[in-house]
Design a protein around this motif. Structure first.
Motif, PDB file in Angstrom:
ATOM      1  N   GLY A  10       0.802  -1.210   0.000  1.00  0.00           N
ATOM      2  CA  GLY A  10       0.000   0.000   0.000  1.00  0.00           C
ATOM      3  C   GLY A  10       0.840   1.267   0.000  1.00  0.00           C
ATOM      4  N   ALA A  11       0.288   2.302  -0.631  1.00  0.00           N
ATOM      5  CA  ALA A  11       0.904   3.642  -0.656  1.00  0.00           C
ATOM      6  C   ALA A  11       2.327   3.604  -1.193  1.00  0.00           C
ATOM      7  CB  ALA A  11       0.869   4.286   0.723  1.00  0.00           C
ATOM      8  N   ALA A  12       2.571   2.778  -2.213  1.00  0.00           N
ATOM      9  CA  ALA A  12       3.872   2.711  -2.885  1.00  0.00           C
ATOM     10  C   ALA A  12       5.016   2.443  -1.913  1.00  0.00           C
ATOM     11  CB  ALA A  12       4.136   3.993  -3.670  1.00  0.00           C
ATOM     12  N   GLY A  13       4.763   1.584  -0.922  1.00  0.00           N
ATOM     13  CA  GLY A  13       5.800   1.210   0.029  1.00  0.00           C
ATOM     14  C   GLY A  13       5.849   2.057   1.279  1.00  0.00           C
ATOM     15  N   ASN A  14       5.057   3.114   1.347  1.00  0.00           N
ATOM     16  CA  ASN A  14       5.125   4.028   2.491  1.00  0.00           C
ATOM     17  C   ASN A  14       4.628   3.400   3.788  1.00  0.00           C
ATOM     18  OD1 ASN A  14       6.201   6.157   1.021  1.00  0.00           O
ATOM     19  ND2 ASN A  14       4.197   6.980   0.464  1.00  0.00           N
ATOM     20  N   ILE A  15       3.679   2.482   3.701  1.00  0.00           N
ATOM     21  CA  ILE A  15       3.140   1.852   4.918  1.00  0.00           C
ATOM     22  C   ILE A  15       4.222   1.021   5.609  1.00  0.00           C
ATOM     23  CG2 ILE A  15       1.465   0.168   5.793  1.00  0.00           C
ATOM     24  CD1 ILE A  15      -0.452   1.120   3.601  1.00  0.00           C
ATOM     25  N   ALA A  16       4.921   0.211   4.831  1.00  0.00           N
ATOM     26  CA  ALA A  16       5.998  -0.611   5.386  1.00  0.00           C
ATOM     27  C   ALA A  16       7.130   0.266   5.907  1.00  0.00           C
ATOM     28  CB  ALA A  16       6.516  -1.581   4.326  1.00  0.00           C
ATOM     29  N   ALA A  17       7.493   1.284   5.148  1.00  0.00           N
ATOM     30  CA  ALA A  17       8.591   2.164   5.553  1.00  0.00           C
ATOM     31  C   ALA A  17       8.269   2.894   6.850  1.00  0.00           C
ATOM     32  CB  ALA A  17       8.897   3.158   4.439  1.00  0.00           C
ATOM     33  N   ALA A  18       7.038   3.353   6.987  1.00  0.00           N
ATOM     34  CA  ALA A  18       6.642   4.071   8.199  1.00  0.00           C
ATOM     35  C   ALA A  18       6.743   3.170   9.422  1.00  0.00           C
ATOM     36  CB  ALA A  18       5.220   4.614   8.048  1.00  0.00           C
ATOM     37  N   ALA A  19       6.370   1.898   9.279  1.00  0.00           N
ATOM     38  CA  ALA A  19       6.445   0.959  10.393  1.00  0.00           C
ATOM     39  C   ALA A  19       7.888   0.728  10.825  1.00  0.00           C
ATOM     40  CB  ALA A  19       5.784  -0.363  10.005  1.00  0.00           C
ATOM     41  N   VAL A  20       8.804   0.614   9.873  1.00  0.00           N
ATOM     42  CA  VAL A  20      10.211   0.398  10.204  1.00  0.00           C
ATOM     43  C   VAL A  20      10.813   1.655  10.815  1.00  0.00           C
ATOM     44  CG1 VAL A  20      12.497  -0.117   9.242  1.00  0.00           C
ATOM     45  CG2 VAL A  20      10.501  -1.393   8.457  1.00  0.00           C
ATOM     46  N   ALA A  21      10.414   2.824  10.325  1.00  0.00           N
ATOM     47  CA  ALA A  21      10.945   4.080  10.857  1.00  0.00           C
ATOM     48  C   ALA A  21      10.628   4.231  12.345  1.00  0.00           C
ATOM     49  CB  ALA A  21      10.383   5.258  10.081  1.00  0.00           C
ATOM     50  N   LYS A  22       9.519   3.640  12.795  1.00  0.00           N
ATOM     51  CA  LYS A  22       9.102   3.758  14.197  1.00  0.00           C
ATOM     52  C   LYS A  22       9.585   2.592  15.051  1.00  0.00           C
ATOM     53  CE  LYS A  22       4.843   6.128  12.764  1.00  0.00           C
ATOM     54  NZ  LYS A  22       3.350   6.015  12.694  1.00  0.00           N
ATOM     55  N   ALA A  23      10.232   1.600  14.440  1.00  0.00           N
ATOM     56  CA  ALA A  23      10.627   0.393  15.164  1.00  0.00           C
ATOM     57  C   ALA A  23      11.887   0.618  15.998  1.00  0.00           C
ATOM     58  CB  ALA A  23      10.857  -0.749  14.178  1.00  0.00           C
ATOM     59  N   ALA A  24      12.092  -0.279  16.961  1.00  0.00           N
ATOM     60  CA  ALA A  24      13.311  -0.223  17.779  1.00  0.00           C
ATOM     61  C   ALA A  24      14.514  -0.571  16.917  1.00  0.00           C
ATOM     62  CB  ALA A  24      13.192  -1.207  18.941  1.00  0.00           C
ATOM     63  N   PRO A  25      15.638   0.109  17.112  1.00  0.00           N
ATOM     64  CA  PRO A  25      16.827  -0.117  16.272  1.00  0.00           C
ATOM     65  C   PRO A  25      17.678  -1.294  16.743  1.00  0.00           C
ATOM     66  CG  PRO A  25      17.268   1.666  17.783  1.00  0.00           C
ATOM     67  CD  PRO A  25      15.837   1.242  18.046  1.00  0.00           C
ATOM     68  N   ASP A  26      17.033  -2.395  17.091  1.00  0.00           N
ATOM     69  CA  ASP A  26      17.749  -3.543  17.651  1.00  0.00           C
ATOM     70  C   ASP A  26      17.894  -4.701  16.664  1.00  0.00           C
ATOM     71  OD1 ASP A  26      15.122  -4.342  17.493  1.00  0.00           O
ATOM     72  OD2 ASP A  26      14.863  -4.715  19.642  1.00  0.00           O
ATOM     73  N   GLY A  27      17.545  -4.473  15.402  1.00  0.00           N
ATOM     74  CA  GLY A  27      17.669  -5.526  14.394  1.00  0.00           C
ATOM     75  C   GLY A  27      16.463  -6.430  14.297  1.00  0.00           C
ATOM     76  N   SER A  28      15.447  -6.187  15.118  1.00  0.00           N
ATOM     77  CA  SER A  28      14.255  -7.038  15.087  1.00  0.00           C
ATOM     78  C   SER A  28      13.320  -6.675  13.946  1.00  0.00           C
ATOM     79  CB  SER A  28      13.493  -6.941  16.412  1.00  0.00           C
ATOM     80  OG  SER A  28      13.037  -5.609  16.645  1.00  0.00           O
ATOM     81  N   THR A  29      13.490  -5.483  13.353  1.00  0.00           N
ATOM     82  CA  THR A  29      12.625  -5.026  12.270  1.00  0.00           C
ATOM     83  C   THR A  29      13.470  -4.352  11.200  1.00  0.00           C
ATOM     84  OG1 THR A  29      10.868  -4.592  13.894  1.00  0.00           O
ATOM     85  CG2 THR A  29      10.570  -3.689  11.683  1.00  0.00           C
ATOM     86  N   LEU A  30      13.401  -4.893   9.986  1.00  0.00           N
ATOM     87  CA  LEU A  30      14.141  -4.344   8.858  1.00  0.00           C
ATOM     88  C   LEU A  30      13.188  -4.081   7.697  1.00  0.00           C
ATOM     89  CD1 LEU A  30      17.239  -6.743   8.832  1.00  0.00           C
ATOM     90  CD2 LEU A  30      17.034  -4.536   9.998  1.00  0.00           C
ATOM     91  N   LEU A  31      13.691  -3.399   6.689  1.00  0.00           N
ATOM     92  CA  LEU A  31      12.889  -3.061   5.511  1.00  0.00           C
ATOM     93  C   LEU A  31      13.627  -3.463   4.248  1.00  0.00           C
ATOM     94  CD1 LEU A  31      10.442  -1.456   4.223  1.00  0.00           C
ATOM     95  CD2 LEU A  31      11.963   0.536   4.236  1.00  0.00           C
ATOM     96  N   LEU A  32      12.943  -4.243   3.406  1.00  0.00           N
ATOM     97  CA  LEU A  32      13.449  -4.475   2.053  1.00  0.00           C
ATOM     98  C   LEU A  32      12.654  -3.527   1.160  1.00  0.00           C
ATOM     99  CD1 LEU A  32      13.421  -5.959  -0.893  1.00  0.00           C
ATOM    100  CD2 LEU A  32      15.502  -6.074   0.458  1.00  0.00           C
TER     101      LEU A  32
END
Length: 318
Positions: free
Chosen positions: A66-88
């Motif tokens: 959805g939204a040309a990838g913006n939905i996934a990107a927004a979720a990763v941007a808010k995630a903890a920076p511990d390696g548990s959430t990444l974005l392809l």
């Protein structure tokens, strides 16, 4: 291996399950801003499949279309920076900052660039009845018939859409762009003769080219492709034309440099495995293998480059 067989082999289940019982493995969700079975999803599953054993991690693919990838990107941007959430992610990460009036994240400041994964050239194809067999002949035909030719657009604001708009702009062509809900429907209408032209990724269109259902007029990469040595690069007629899509691996901002480097190294090593090379060949992908700093510079330059193109073409999202 055919795409459907590859998807079946990788499985729709979490990728870590492919390696048998899991013991004390850390889990990482790899978010994908596209539906299962598409090109981005296949790259993510292939990458996670290879990275898992190298990092003793279970990579779980999490599709957030959805939204040309913006939905996934927004979720990763808010995630903890511990390696548990990444974005392809893909080219839209660099296109969307200009395409959309406002994004819920900063495409640079809110992410840690980890590795450039692959580039994906497009191919300009035509229905066999179109009286042009290469890009130079198409340009001559379009100038002789201004406004008479149509090109299918599989996703407004996509890399292939913008490549087509730049082609028209730089060559001074009047070709009508017709939006479609995906590459499949667009190619179906080209094959049926309902529309003359389309630009699509290599994996999507090469079976139709091989079968003679469409003909290839030019590739969007700077050079000709090994798989299609007789198909000229559009750059041969329009110097400097180079509009391949790309895939890259990101984490949230603030990742520990050592952890970020572990992910980066595992991703780059994965690109050199025989299995990954074969998958990329099947999908028409060209491995990038760039590290954190180089990929970060690339993303910044791509945001500027695509921003100029979006502005020049007046492209808007669906």
């Amino acid at each position: 291996m055919q795409r459907r067989h590859l998807i079946r082999a990788l499985g729709a289940a979490p990728l870590g399950l492919a390696f048998g019982p899991l013991r004390a493995q850390t889990v990482s969700r790899l978010l994908v801003g596209a539906t299962p079975g598409g090109g981005t999803d296949i790259v993510a599953r292939s990458l996670g499949h290879e990275m898992g054993p190298r990092m003793n991690r279970q990579f779980v693919i999490d599709n957030r279309p959805g939204a040309a990838g913006n939905i996934a990107a927004a979720a990763v941007a808010k995630a903890a920076p511990d390696g548990s959430t990444l974005l392809l992610s893909y080219t839209s990460h660099a296109i969307n900052p200009t395409l959309y009036d406002k994004l819920p994240f900063d495409p640079v400041a809110d992410f840690t660039p980890l590795a450039g994964i692959a580039s994906l050239p497009g191919i300009l194809v035509a229905h066999p009845s179109v009286p042009a067999n290469n890009i130079r002949e198409l340009i001559a035909l379009a100038k002789a018939r201004p406004g008479k030719l149509n090109i299918a657009i599989a996703g407004l604001g996509s890399a292939n859409h913008l490549a087509g708009e730049v082609l028209k702009l730089d060559a001074g062509l009047k070709i009508t762009s017709v939006p479609y809900k995906g590459t499949g429907p667009a190619l179906q209408d080209v094959i049926a003769g309902q529309i003359e032209l389309a630009i699509a990724g290599v994996a999507s269109v090469q079976p139709q080219i091989r079968a003679g259902k469409v003909k290839a007029l030019g590739v969007t990469s700077a050079q000709r492709l090994p798989e299609f040595p007789d198909v000229p690069a559009i750059a041969e007629a329009i110097p400097g034309f180079d509009f391949s899509a790309w895939y890259g691996l990101f984490g949230p901002a603030g990742m520990n440099p050592e952890l970020a480097e572990q992910f980066s190294r595992a991703a780059r090593e994965s690109l050199n495995t025989p299995a990954m090379k074969e998958r990329f060949k099947t999908e028409g992908l060209i491995a990038m293998g760039t590290g954190r700093e180089e990929f970060g510079r690339f993303v910044k330059s791509e945001i500027q480059r695509w921003g100029r193109i979006v502005t020049a073409t007046g492209a808007r999202p669906e």
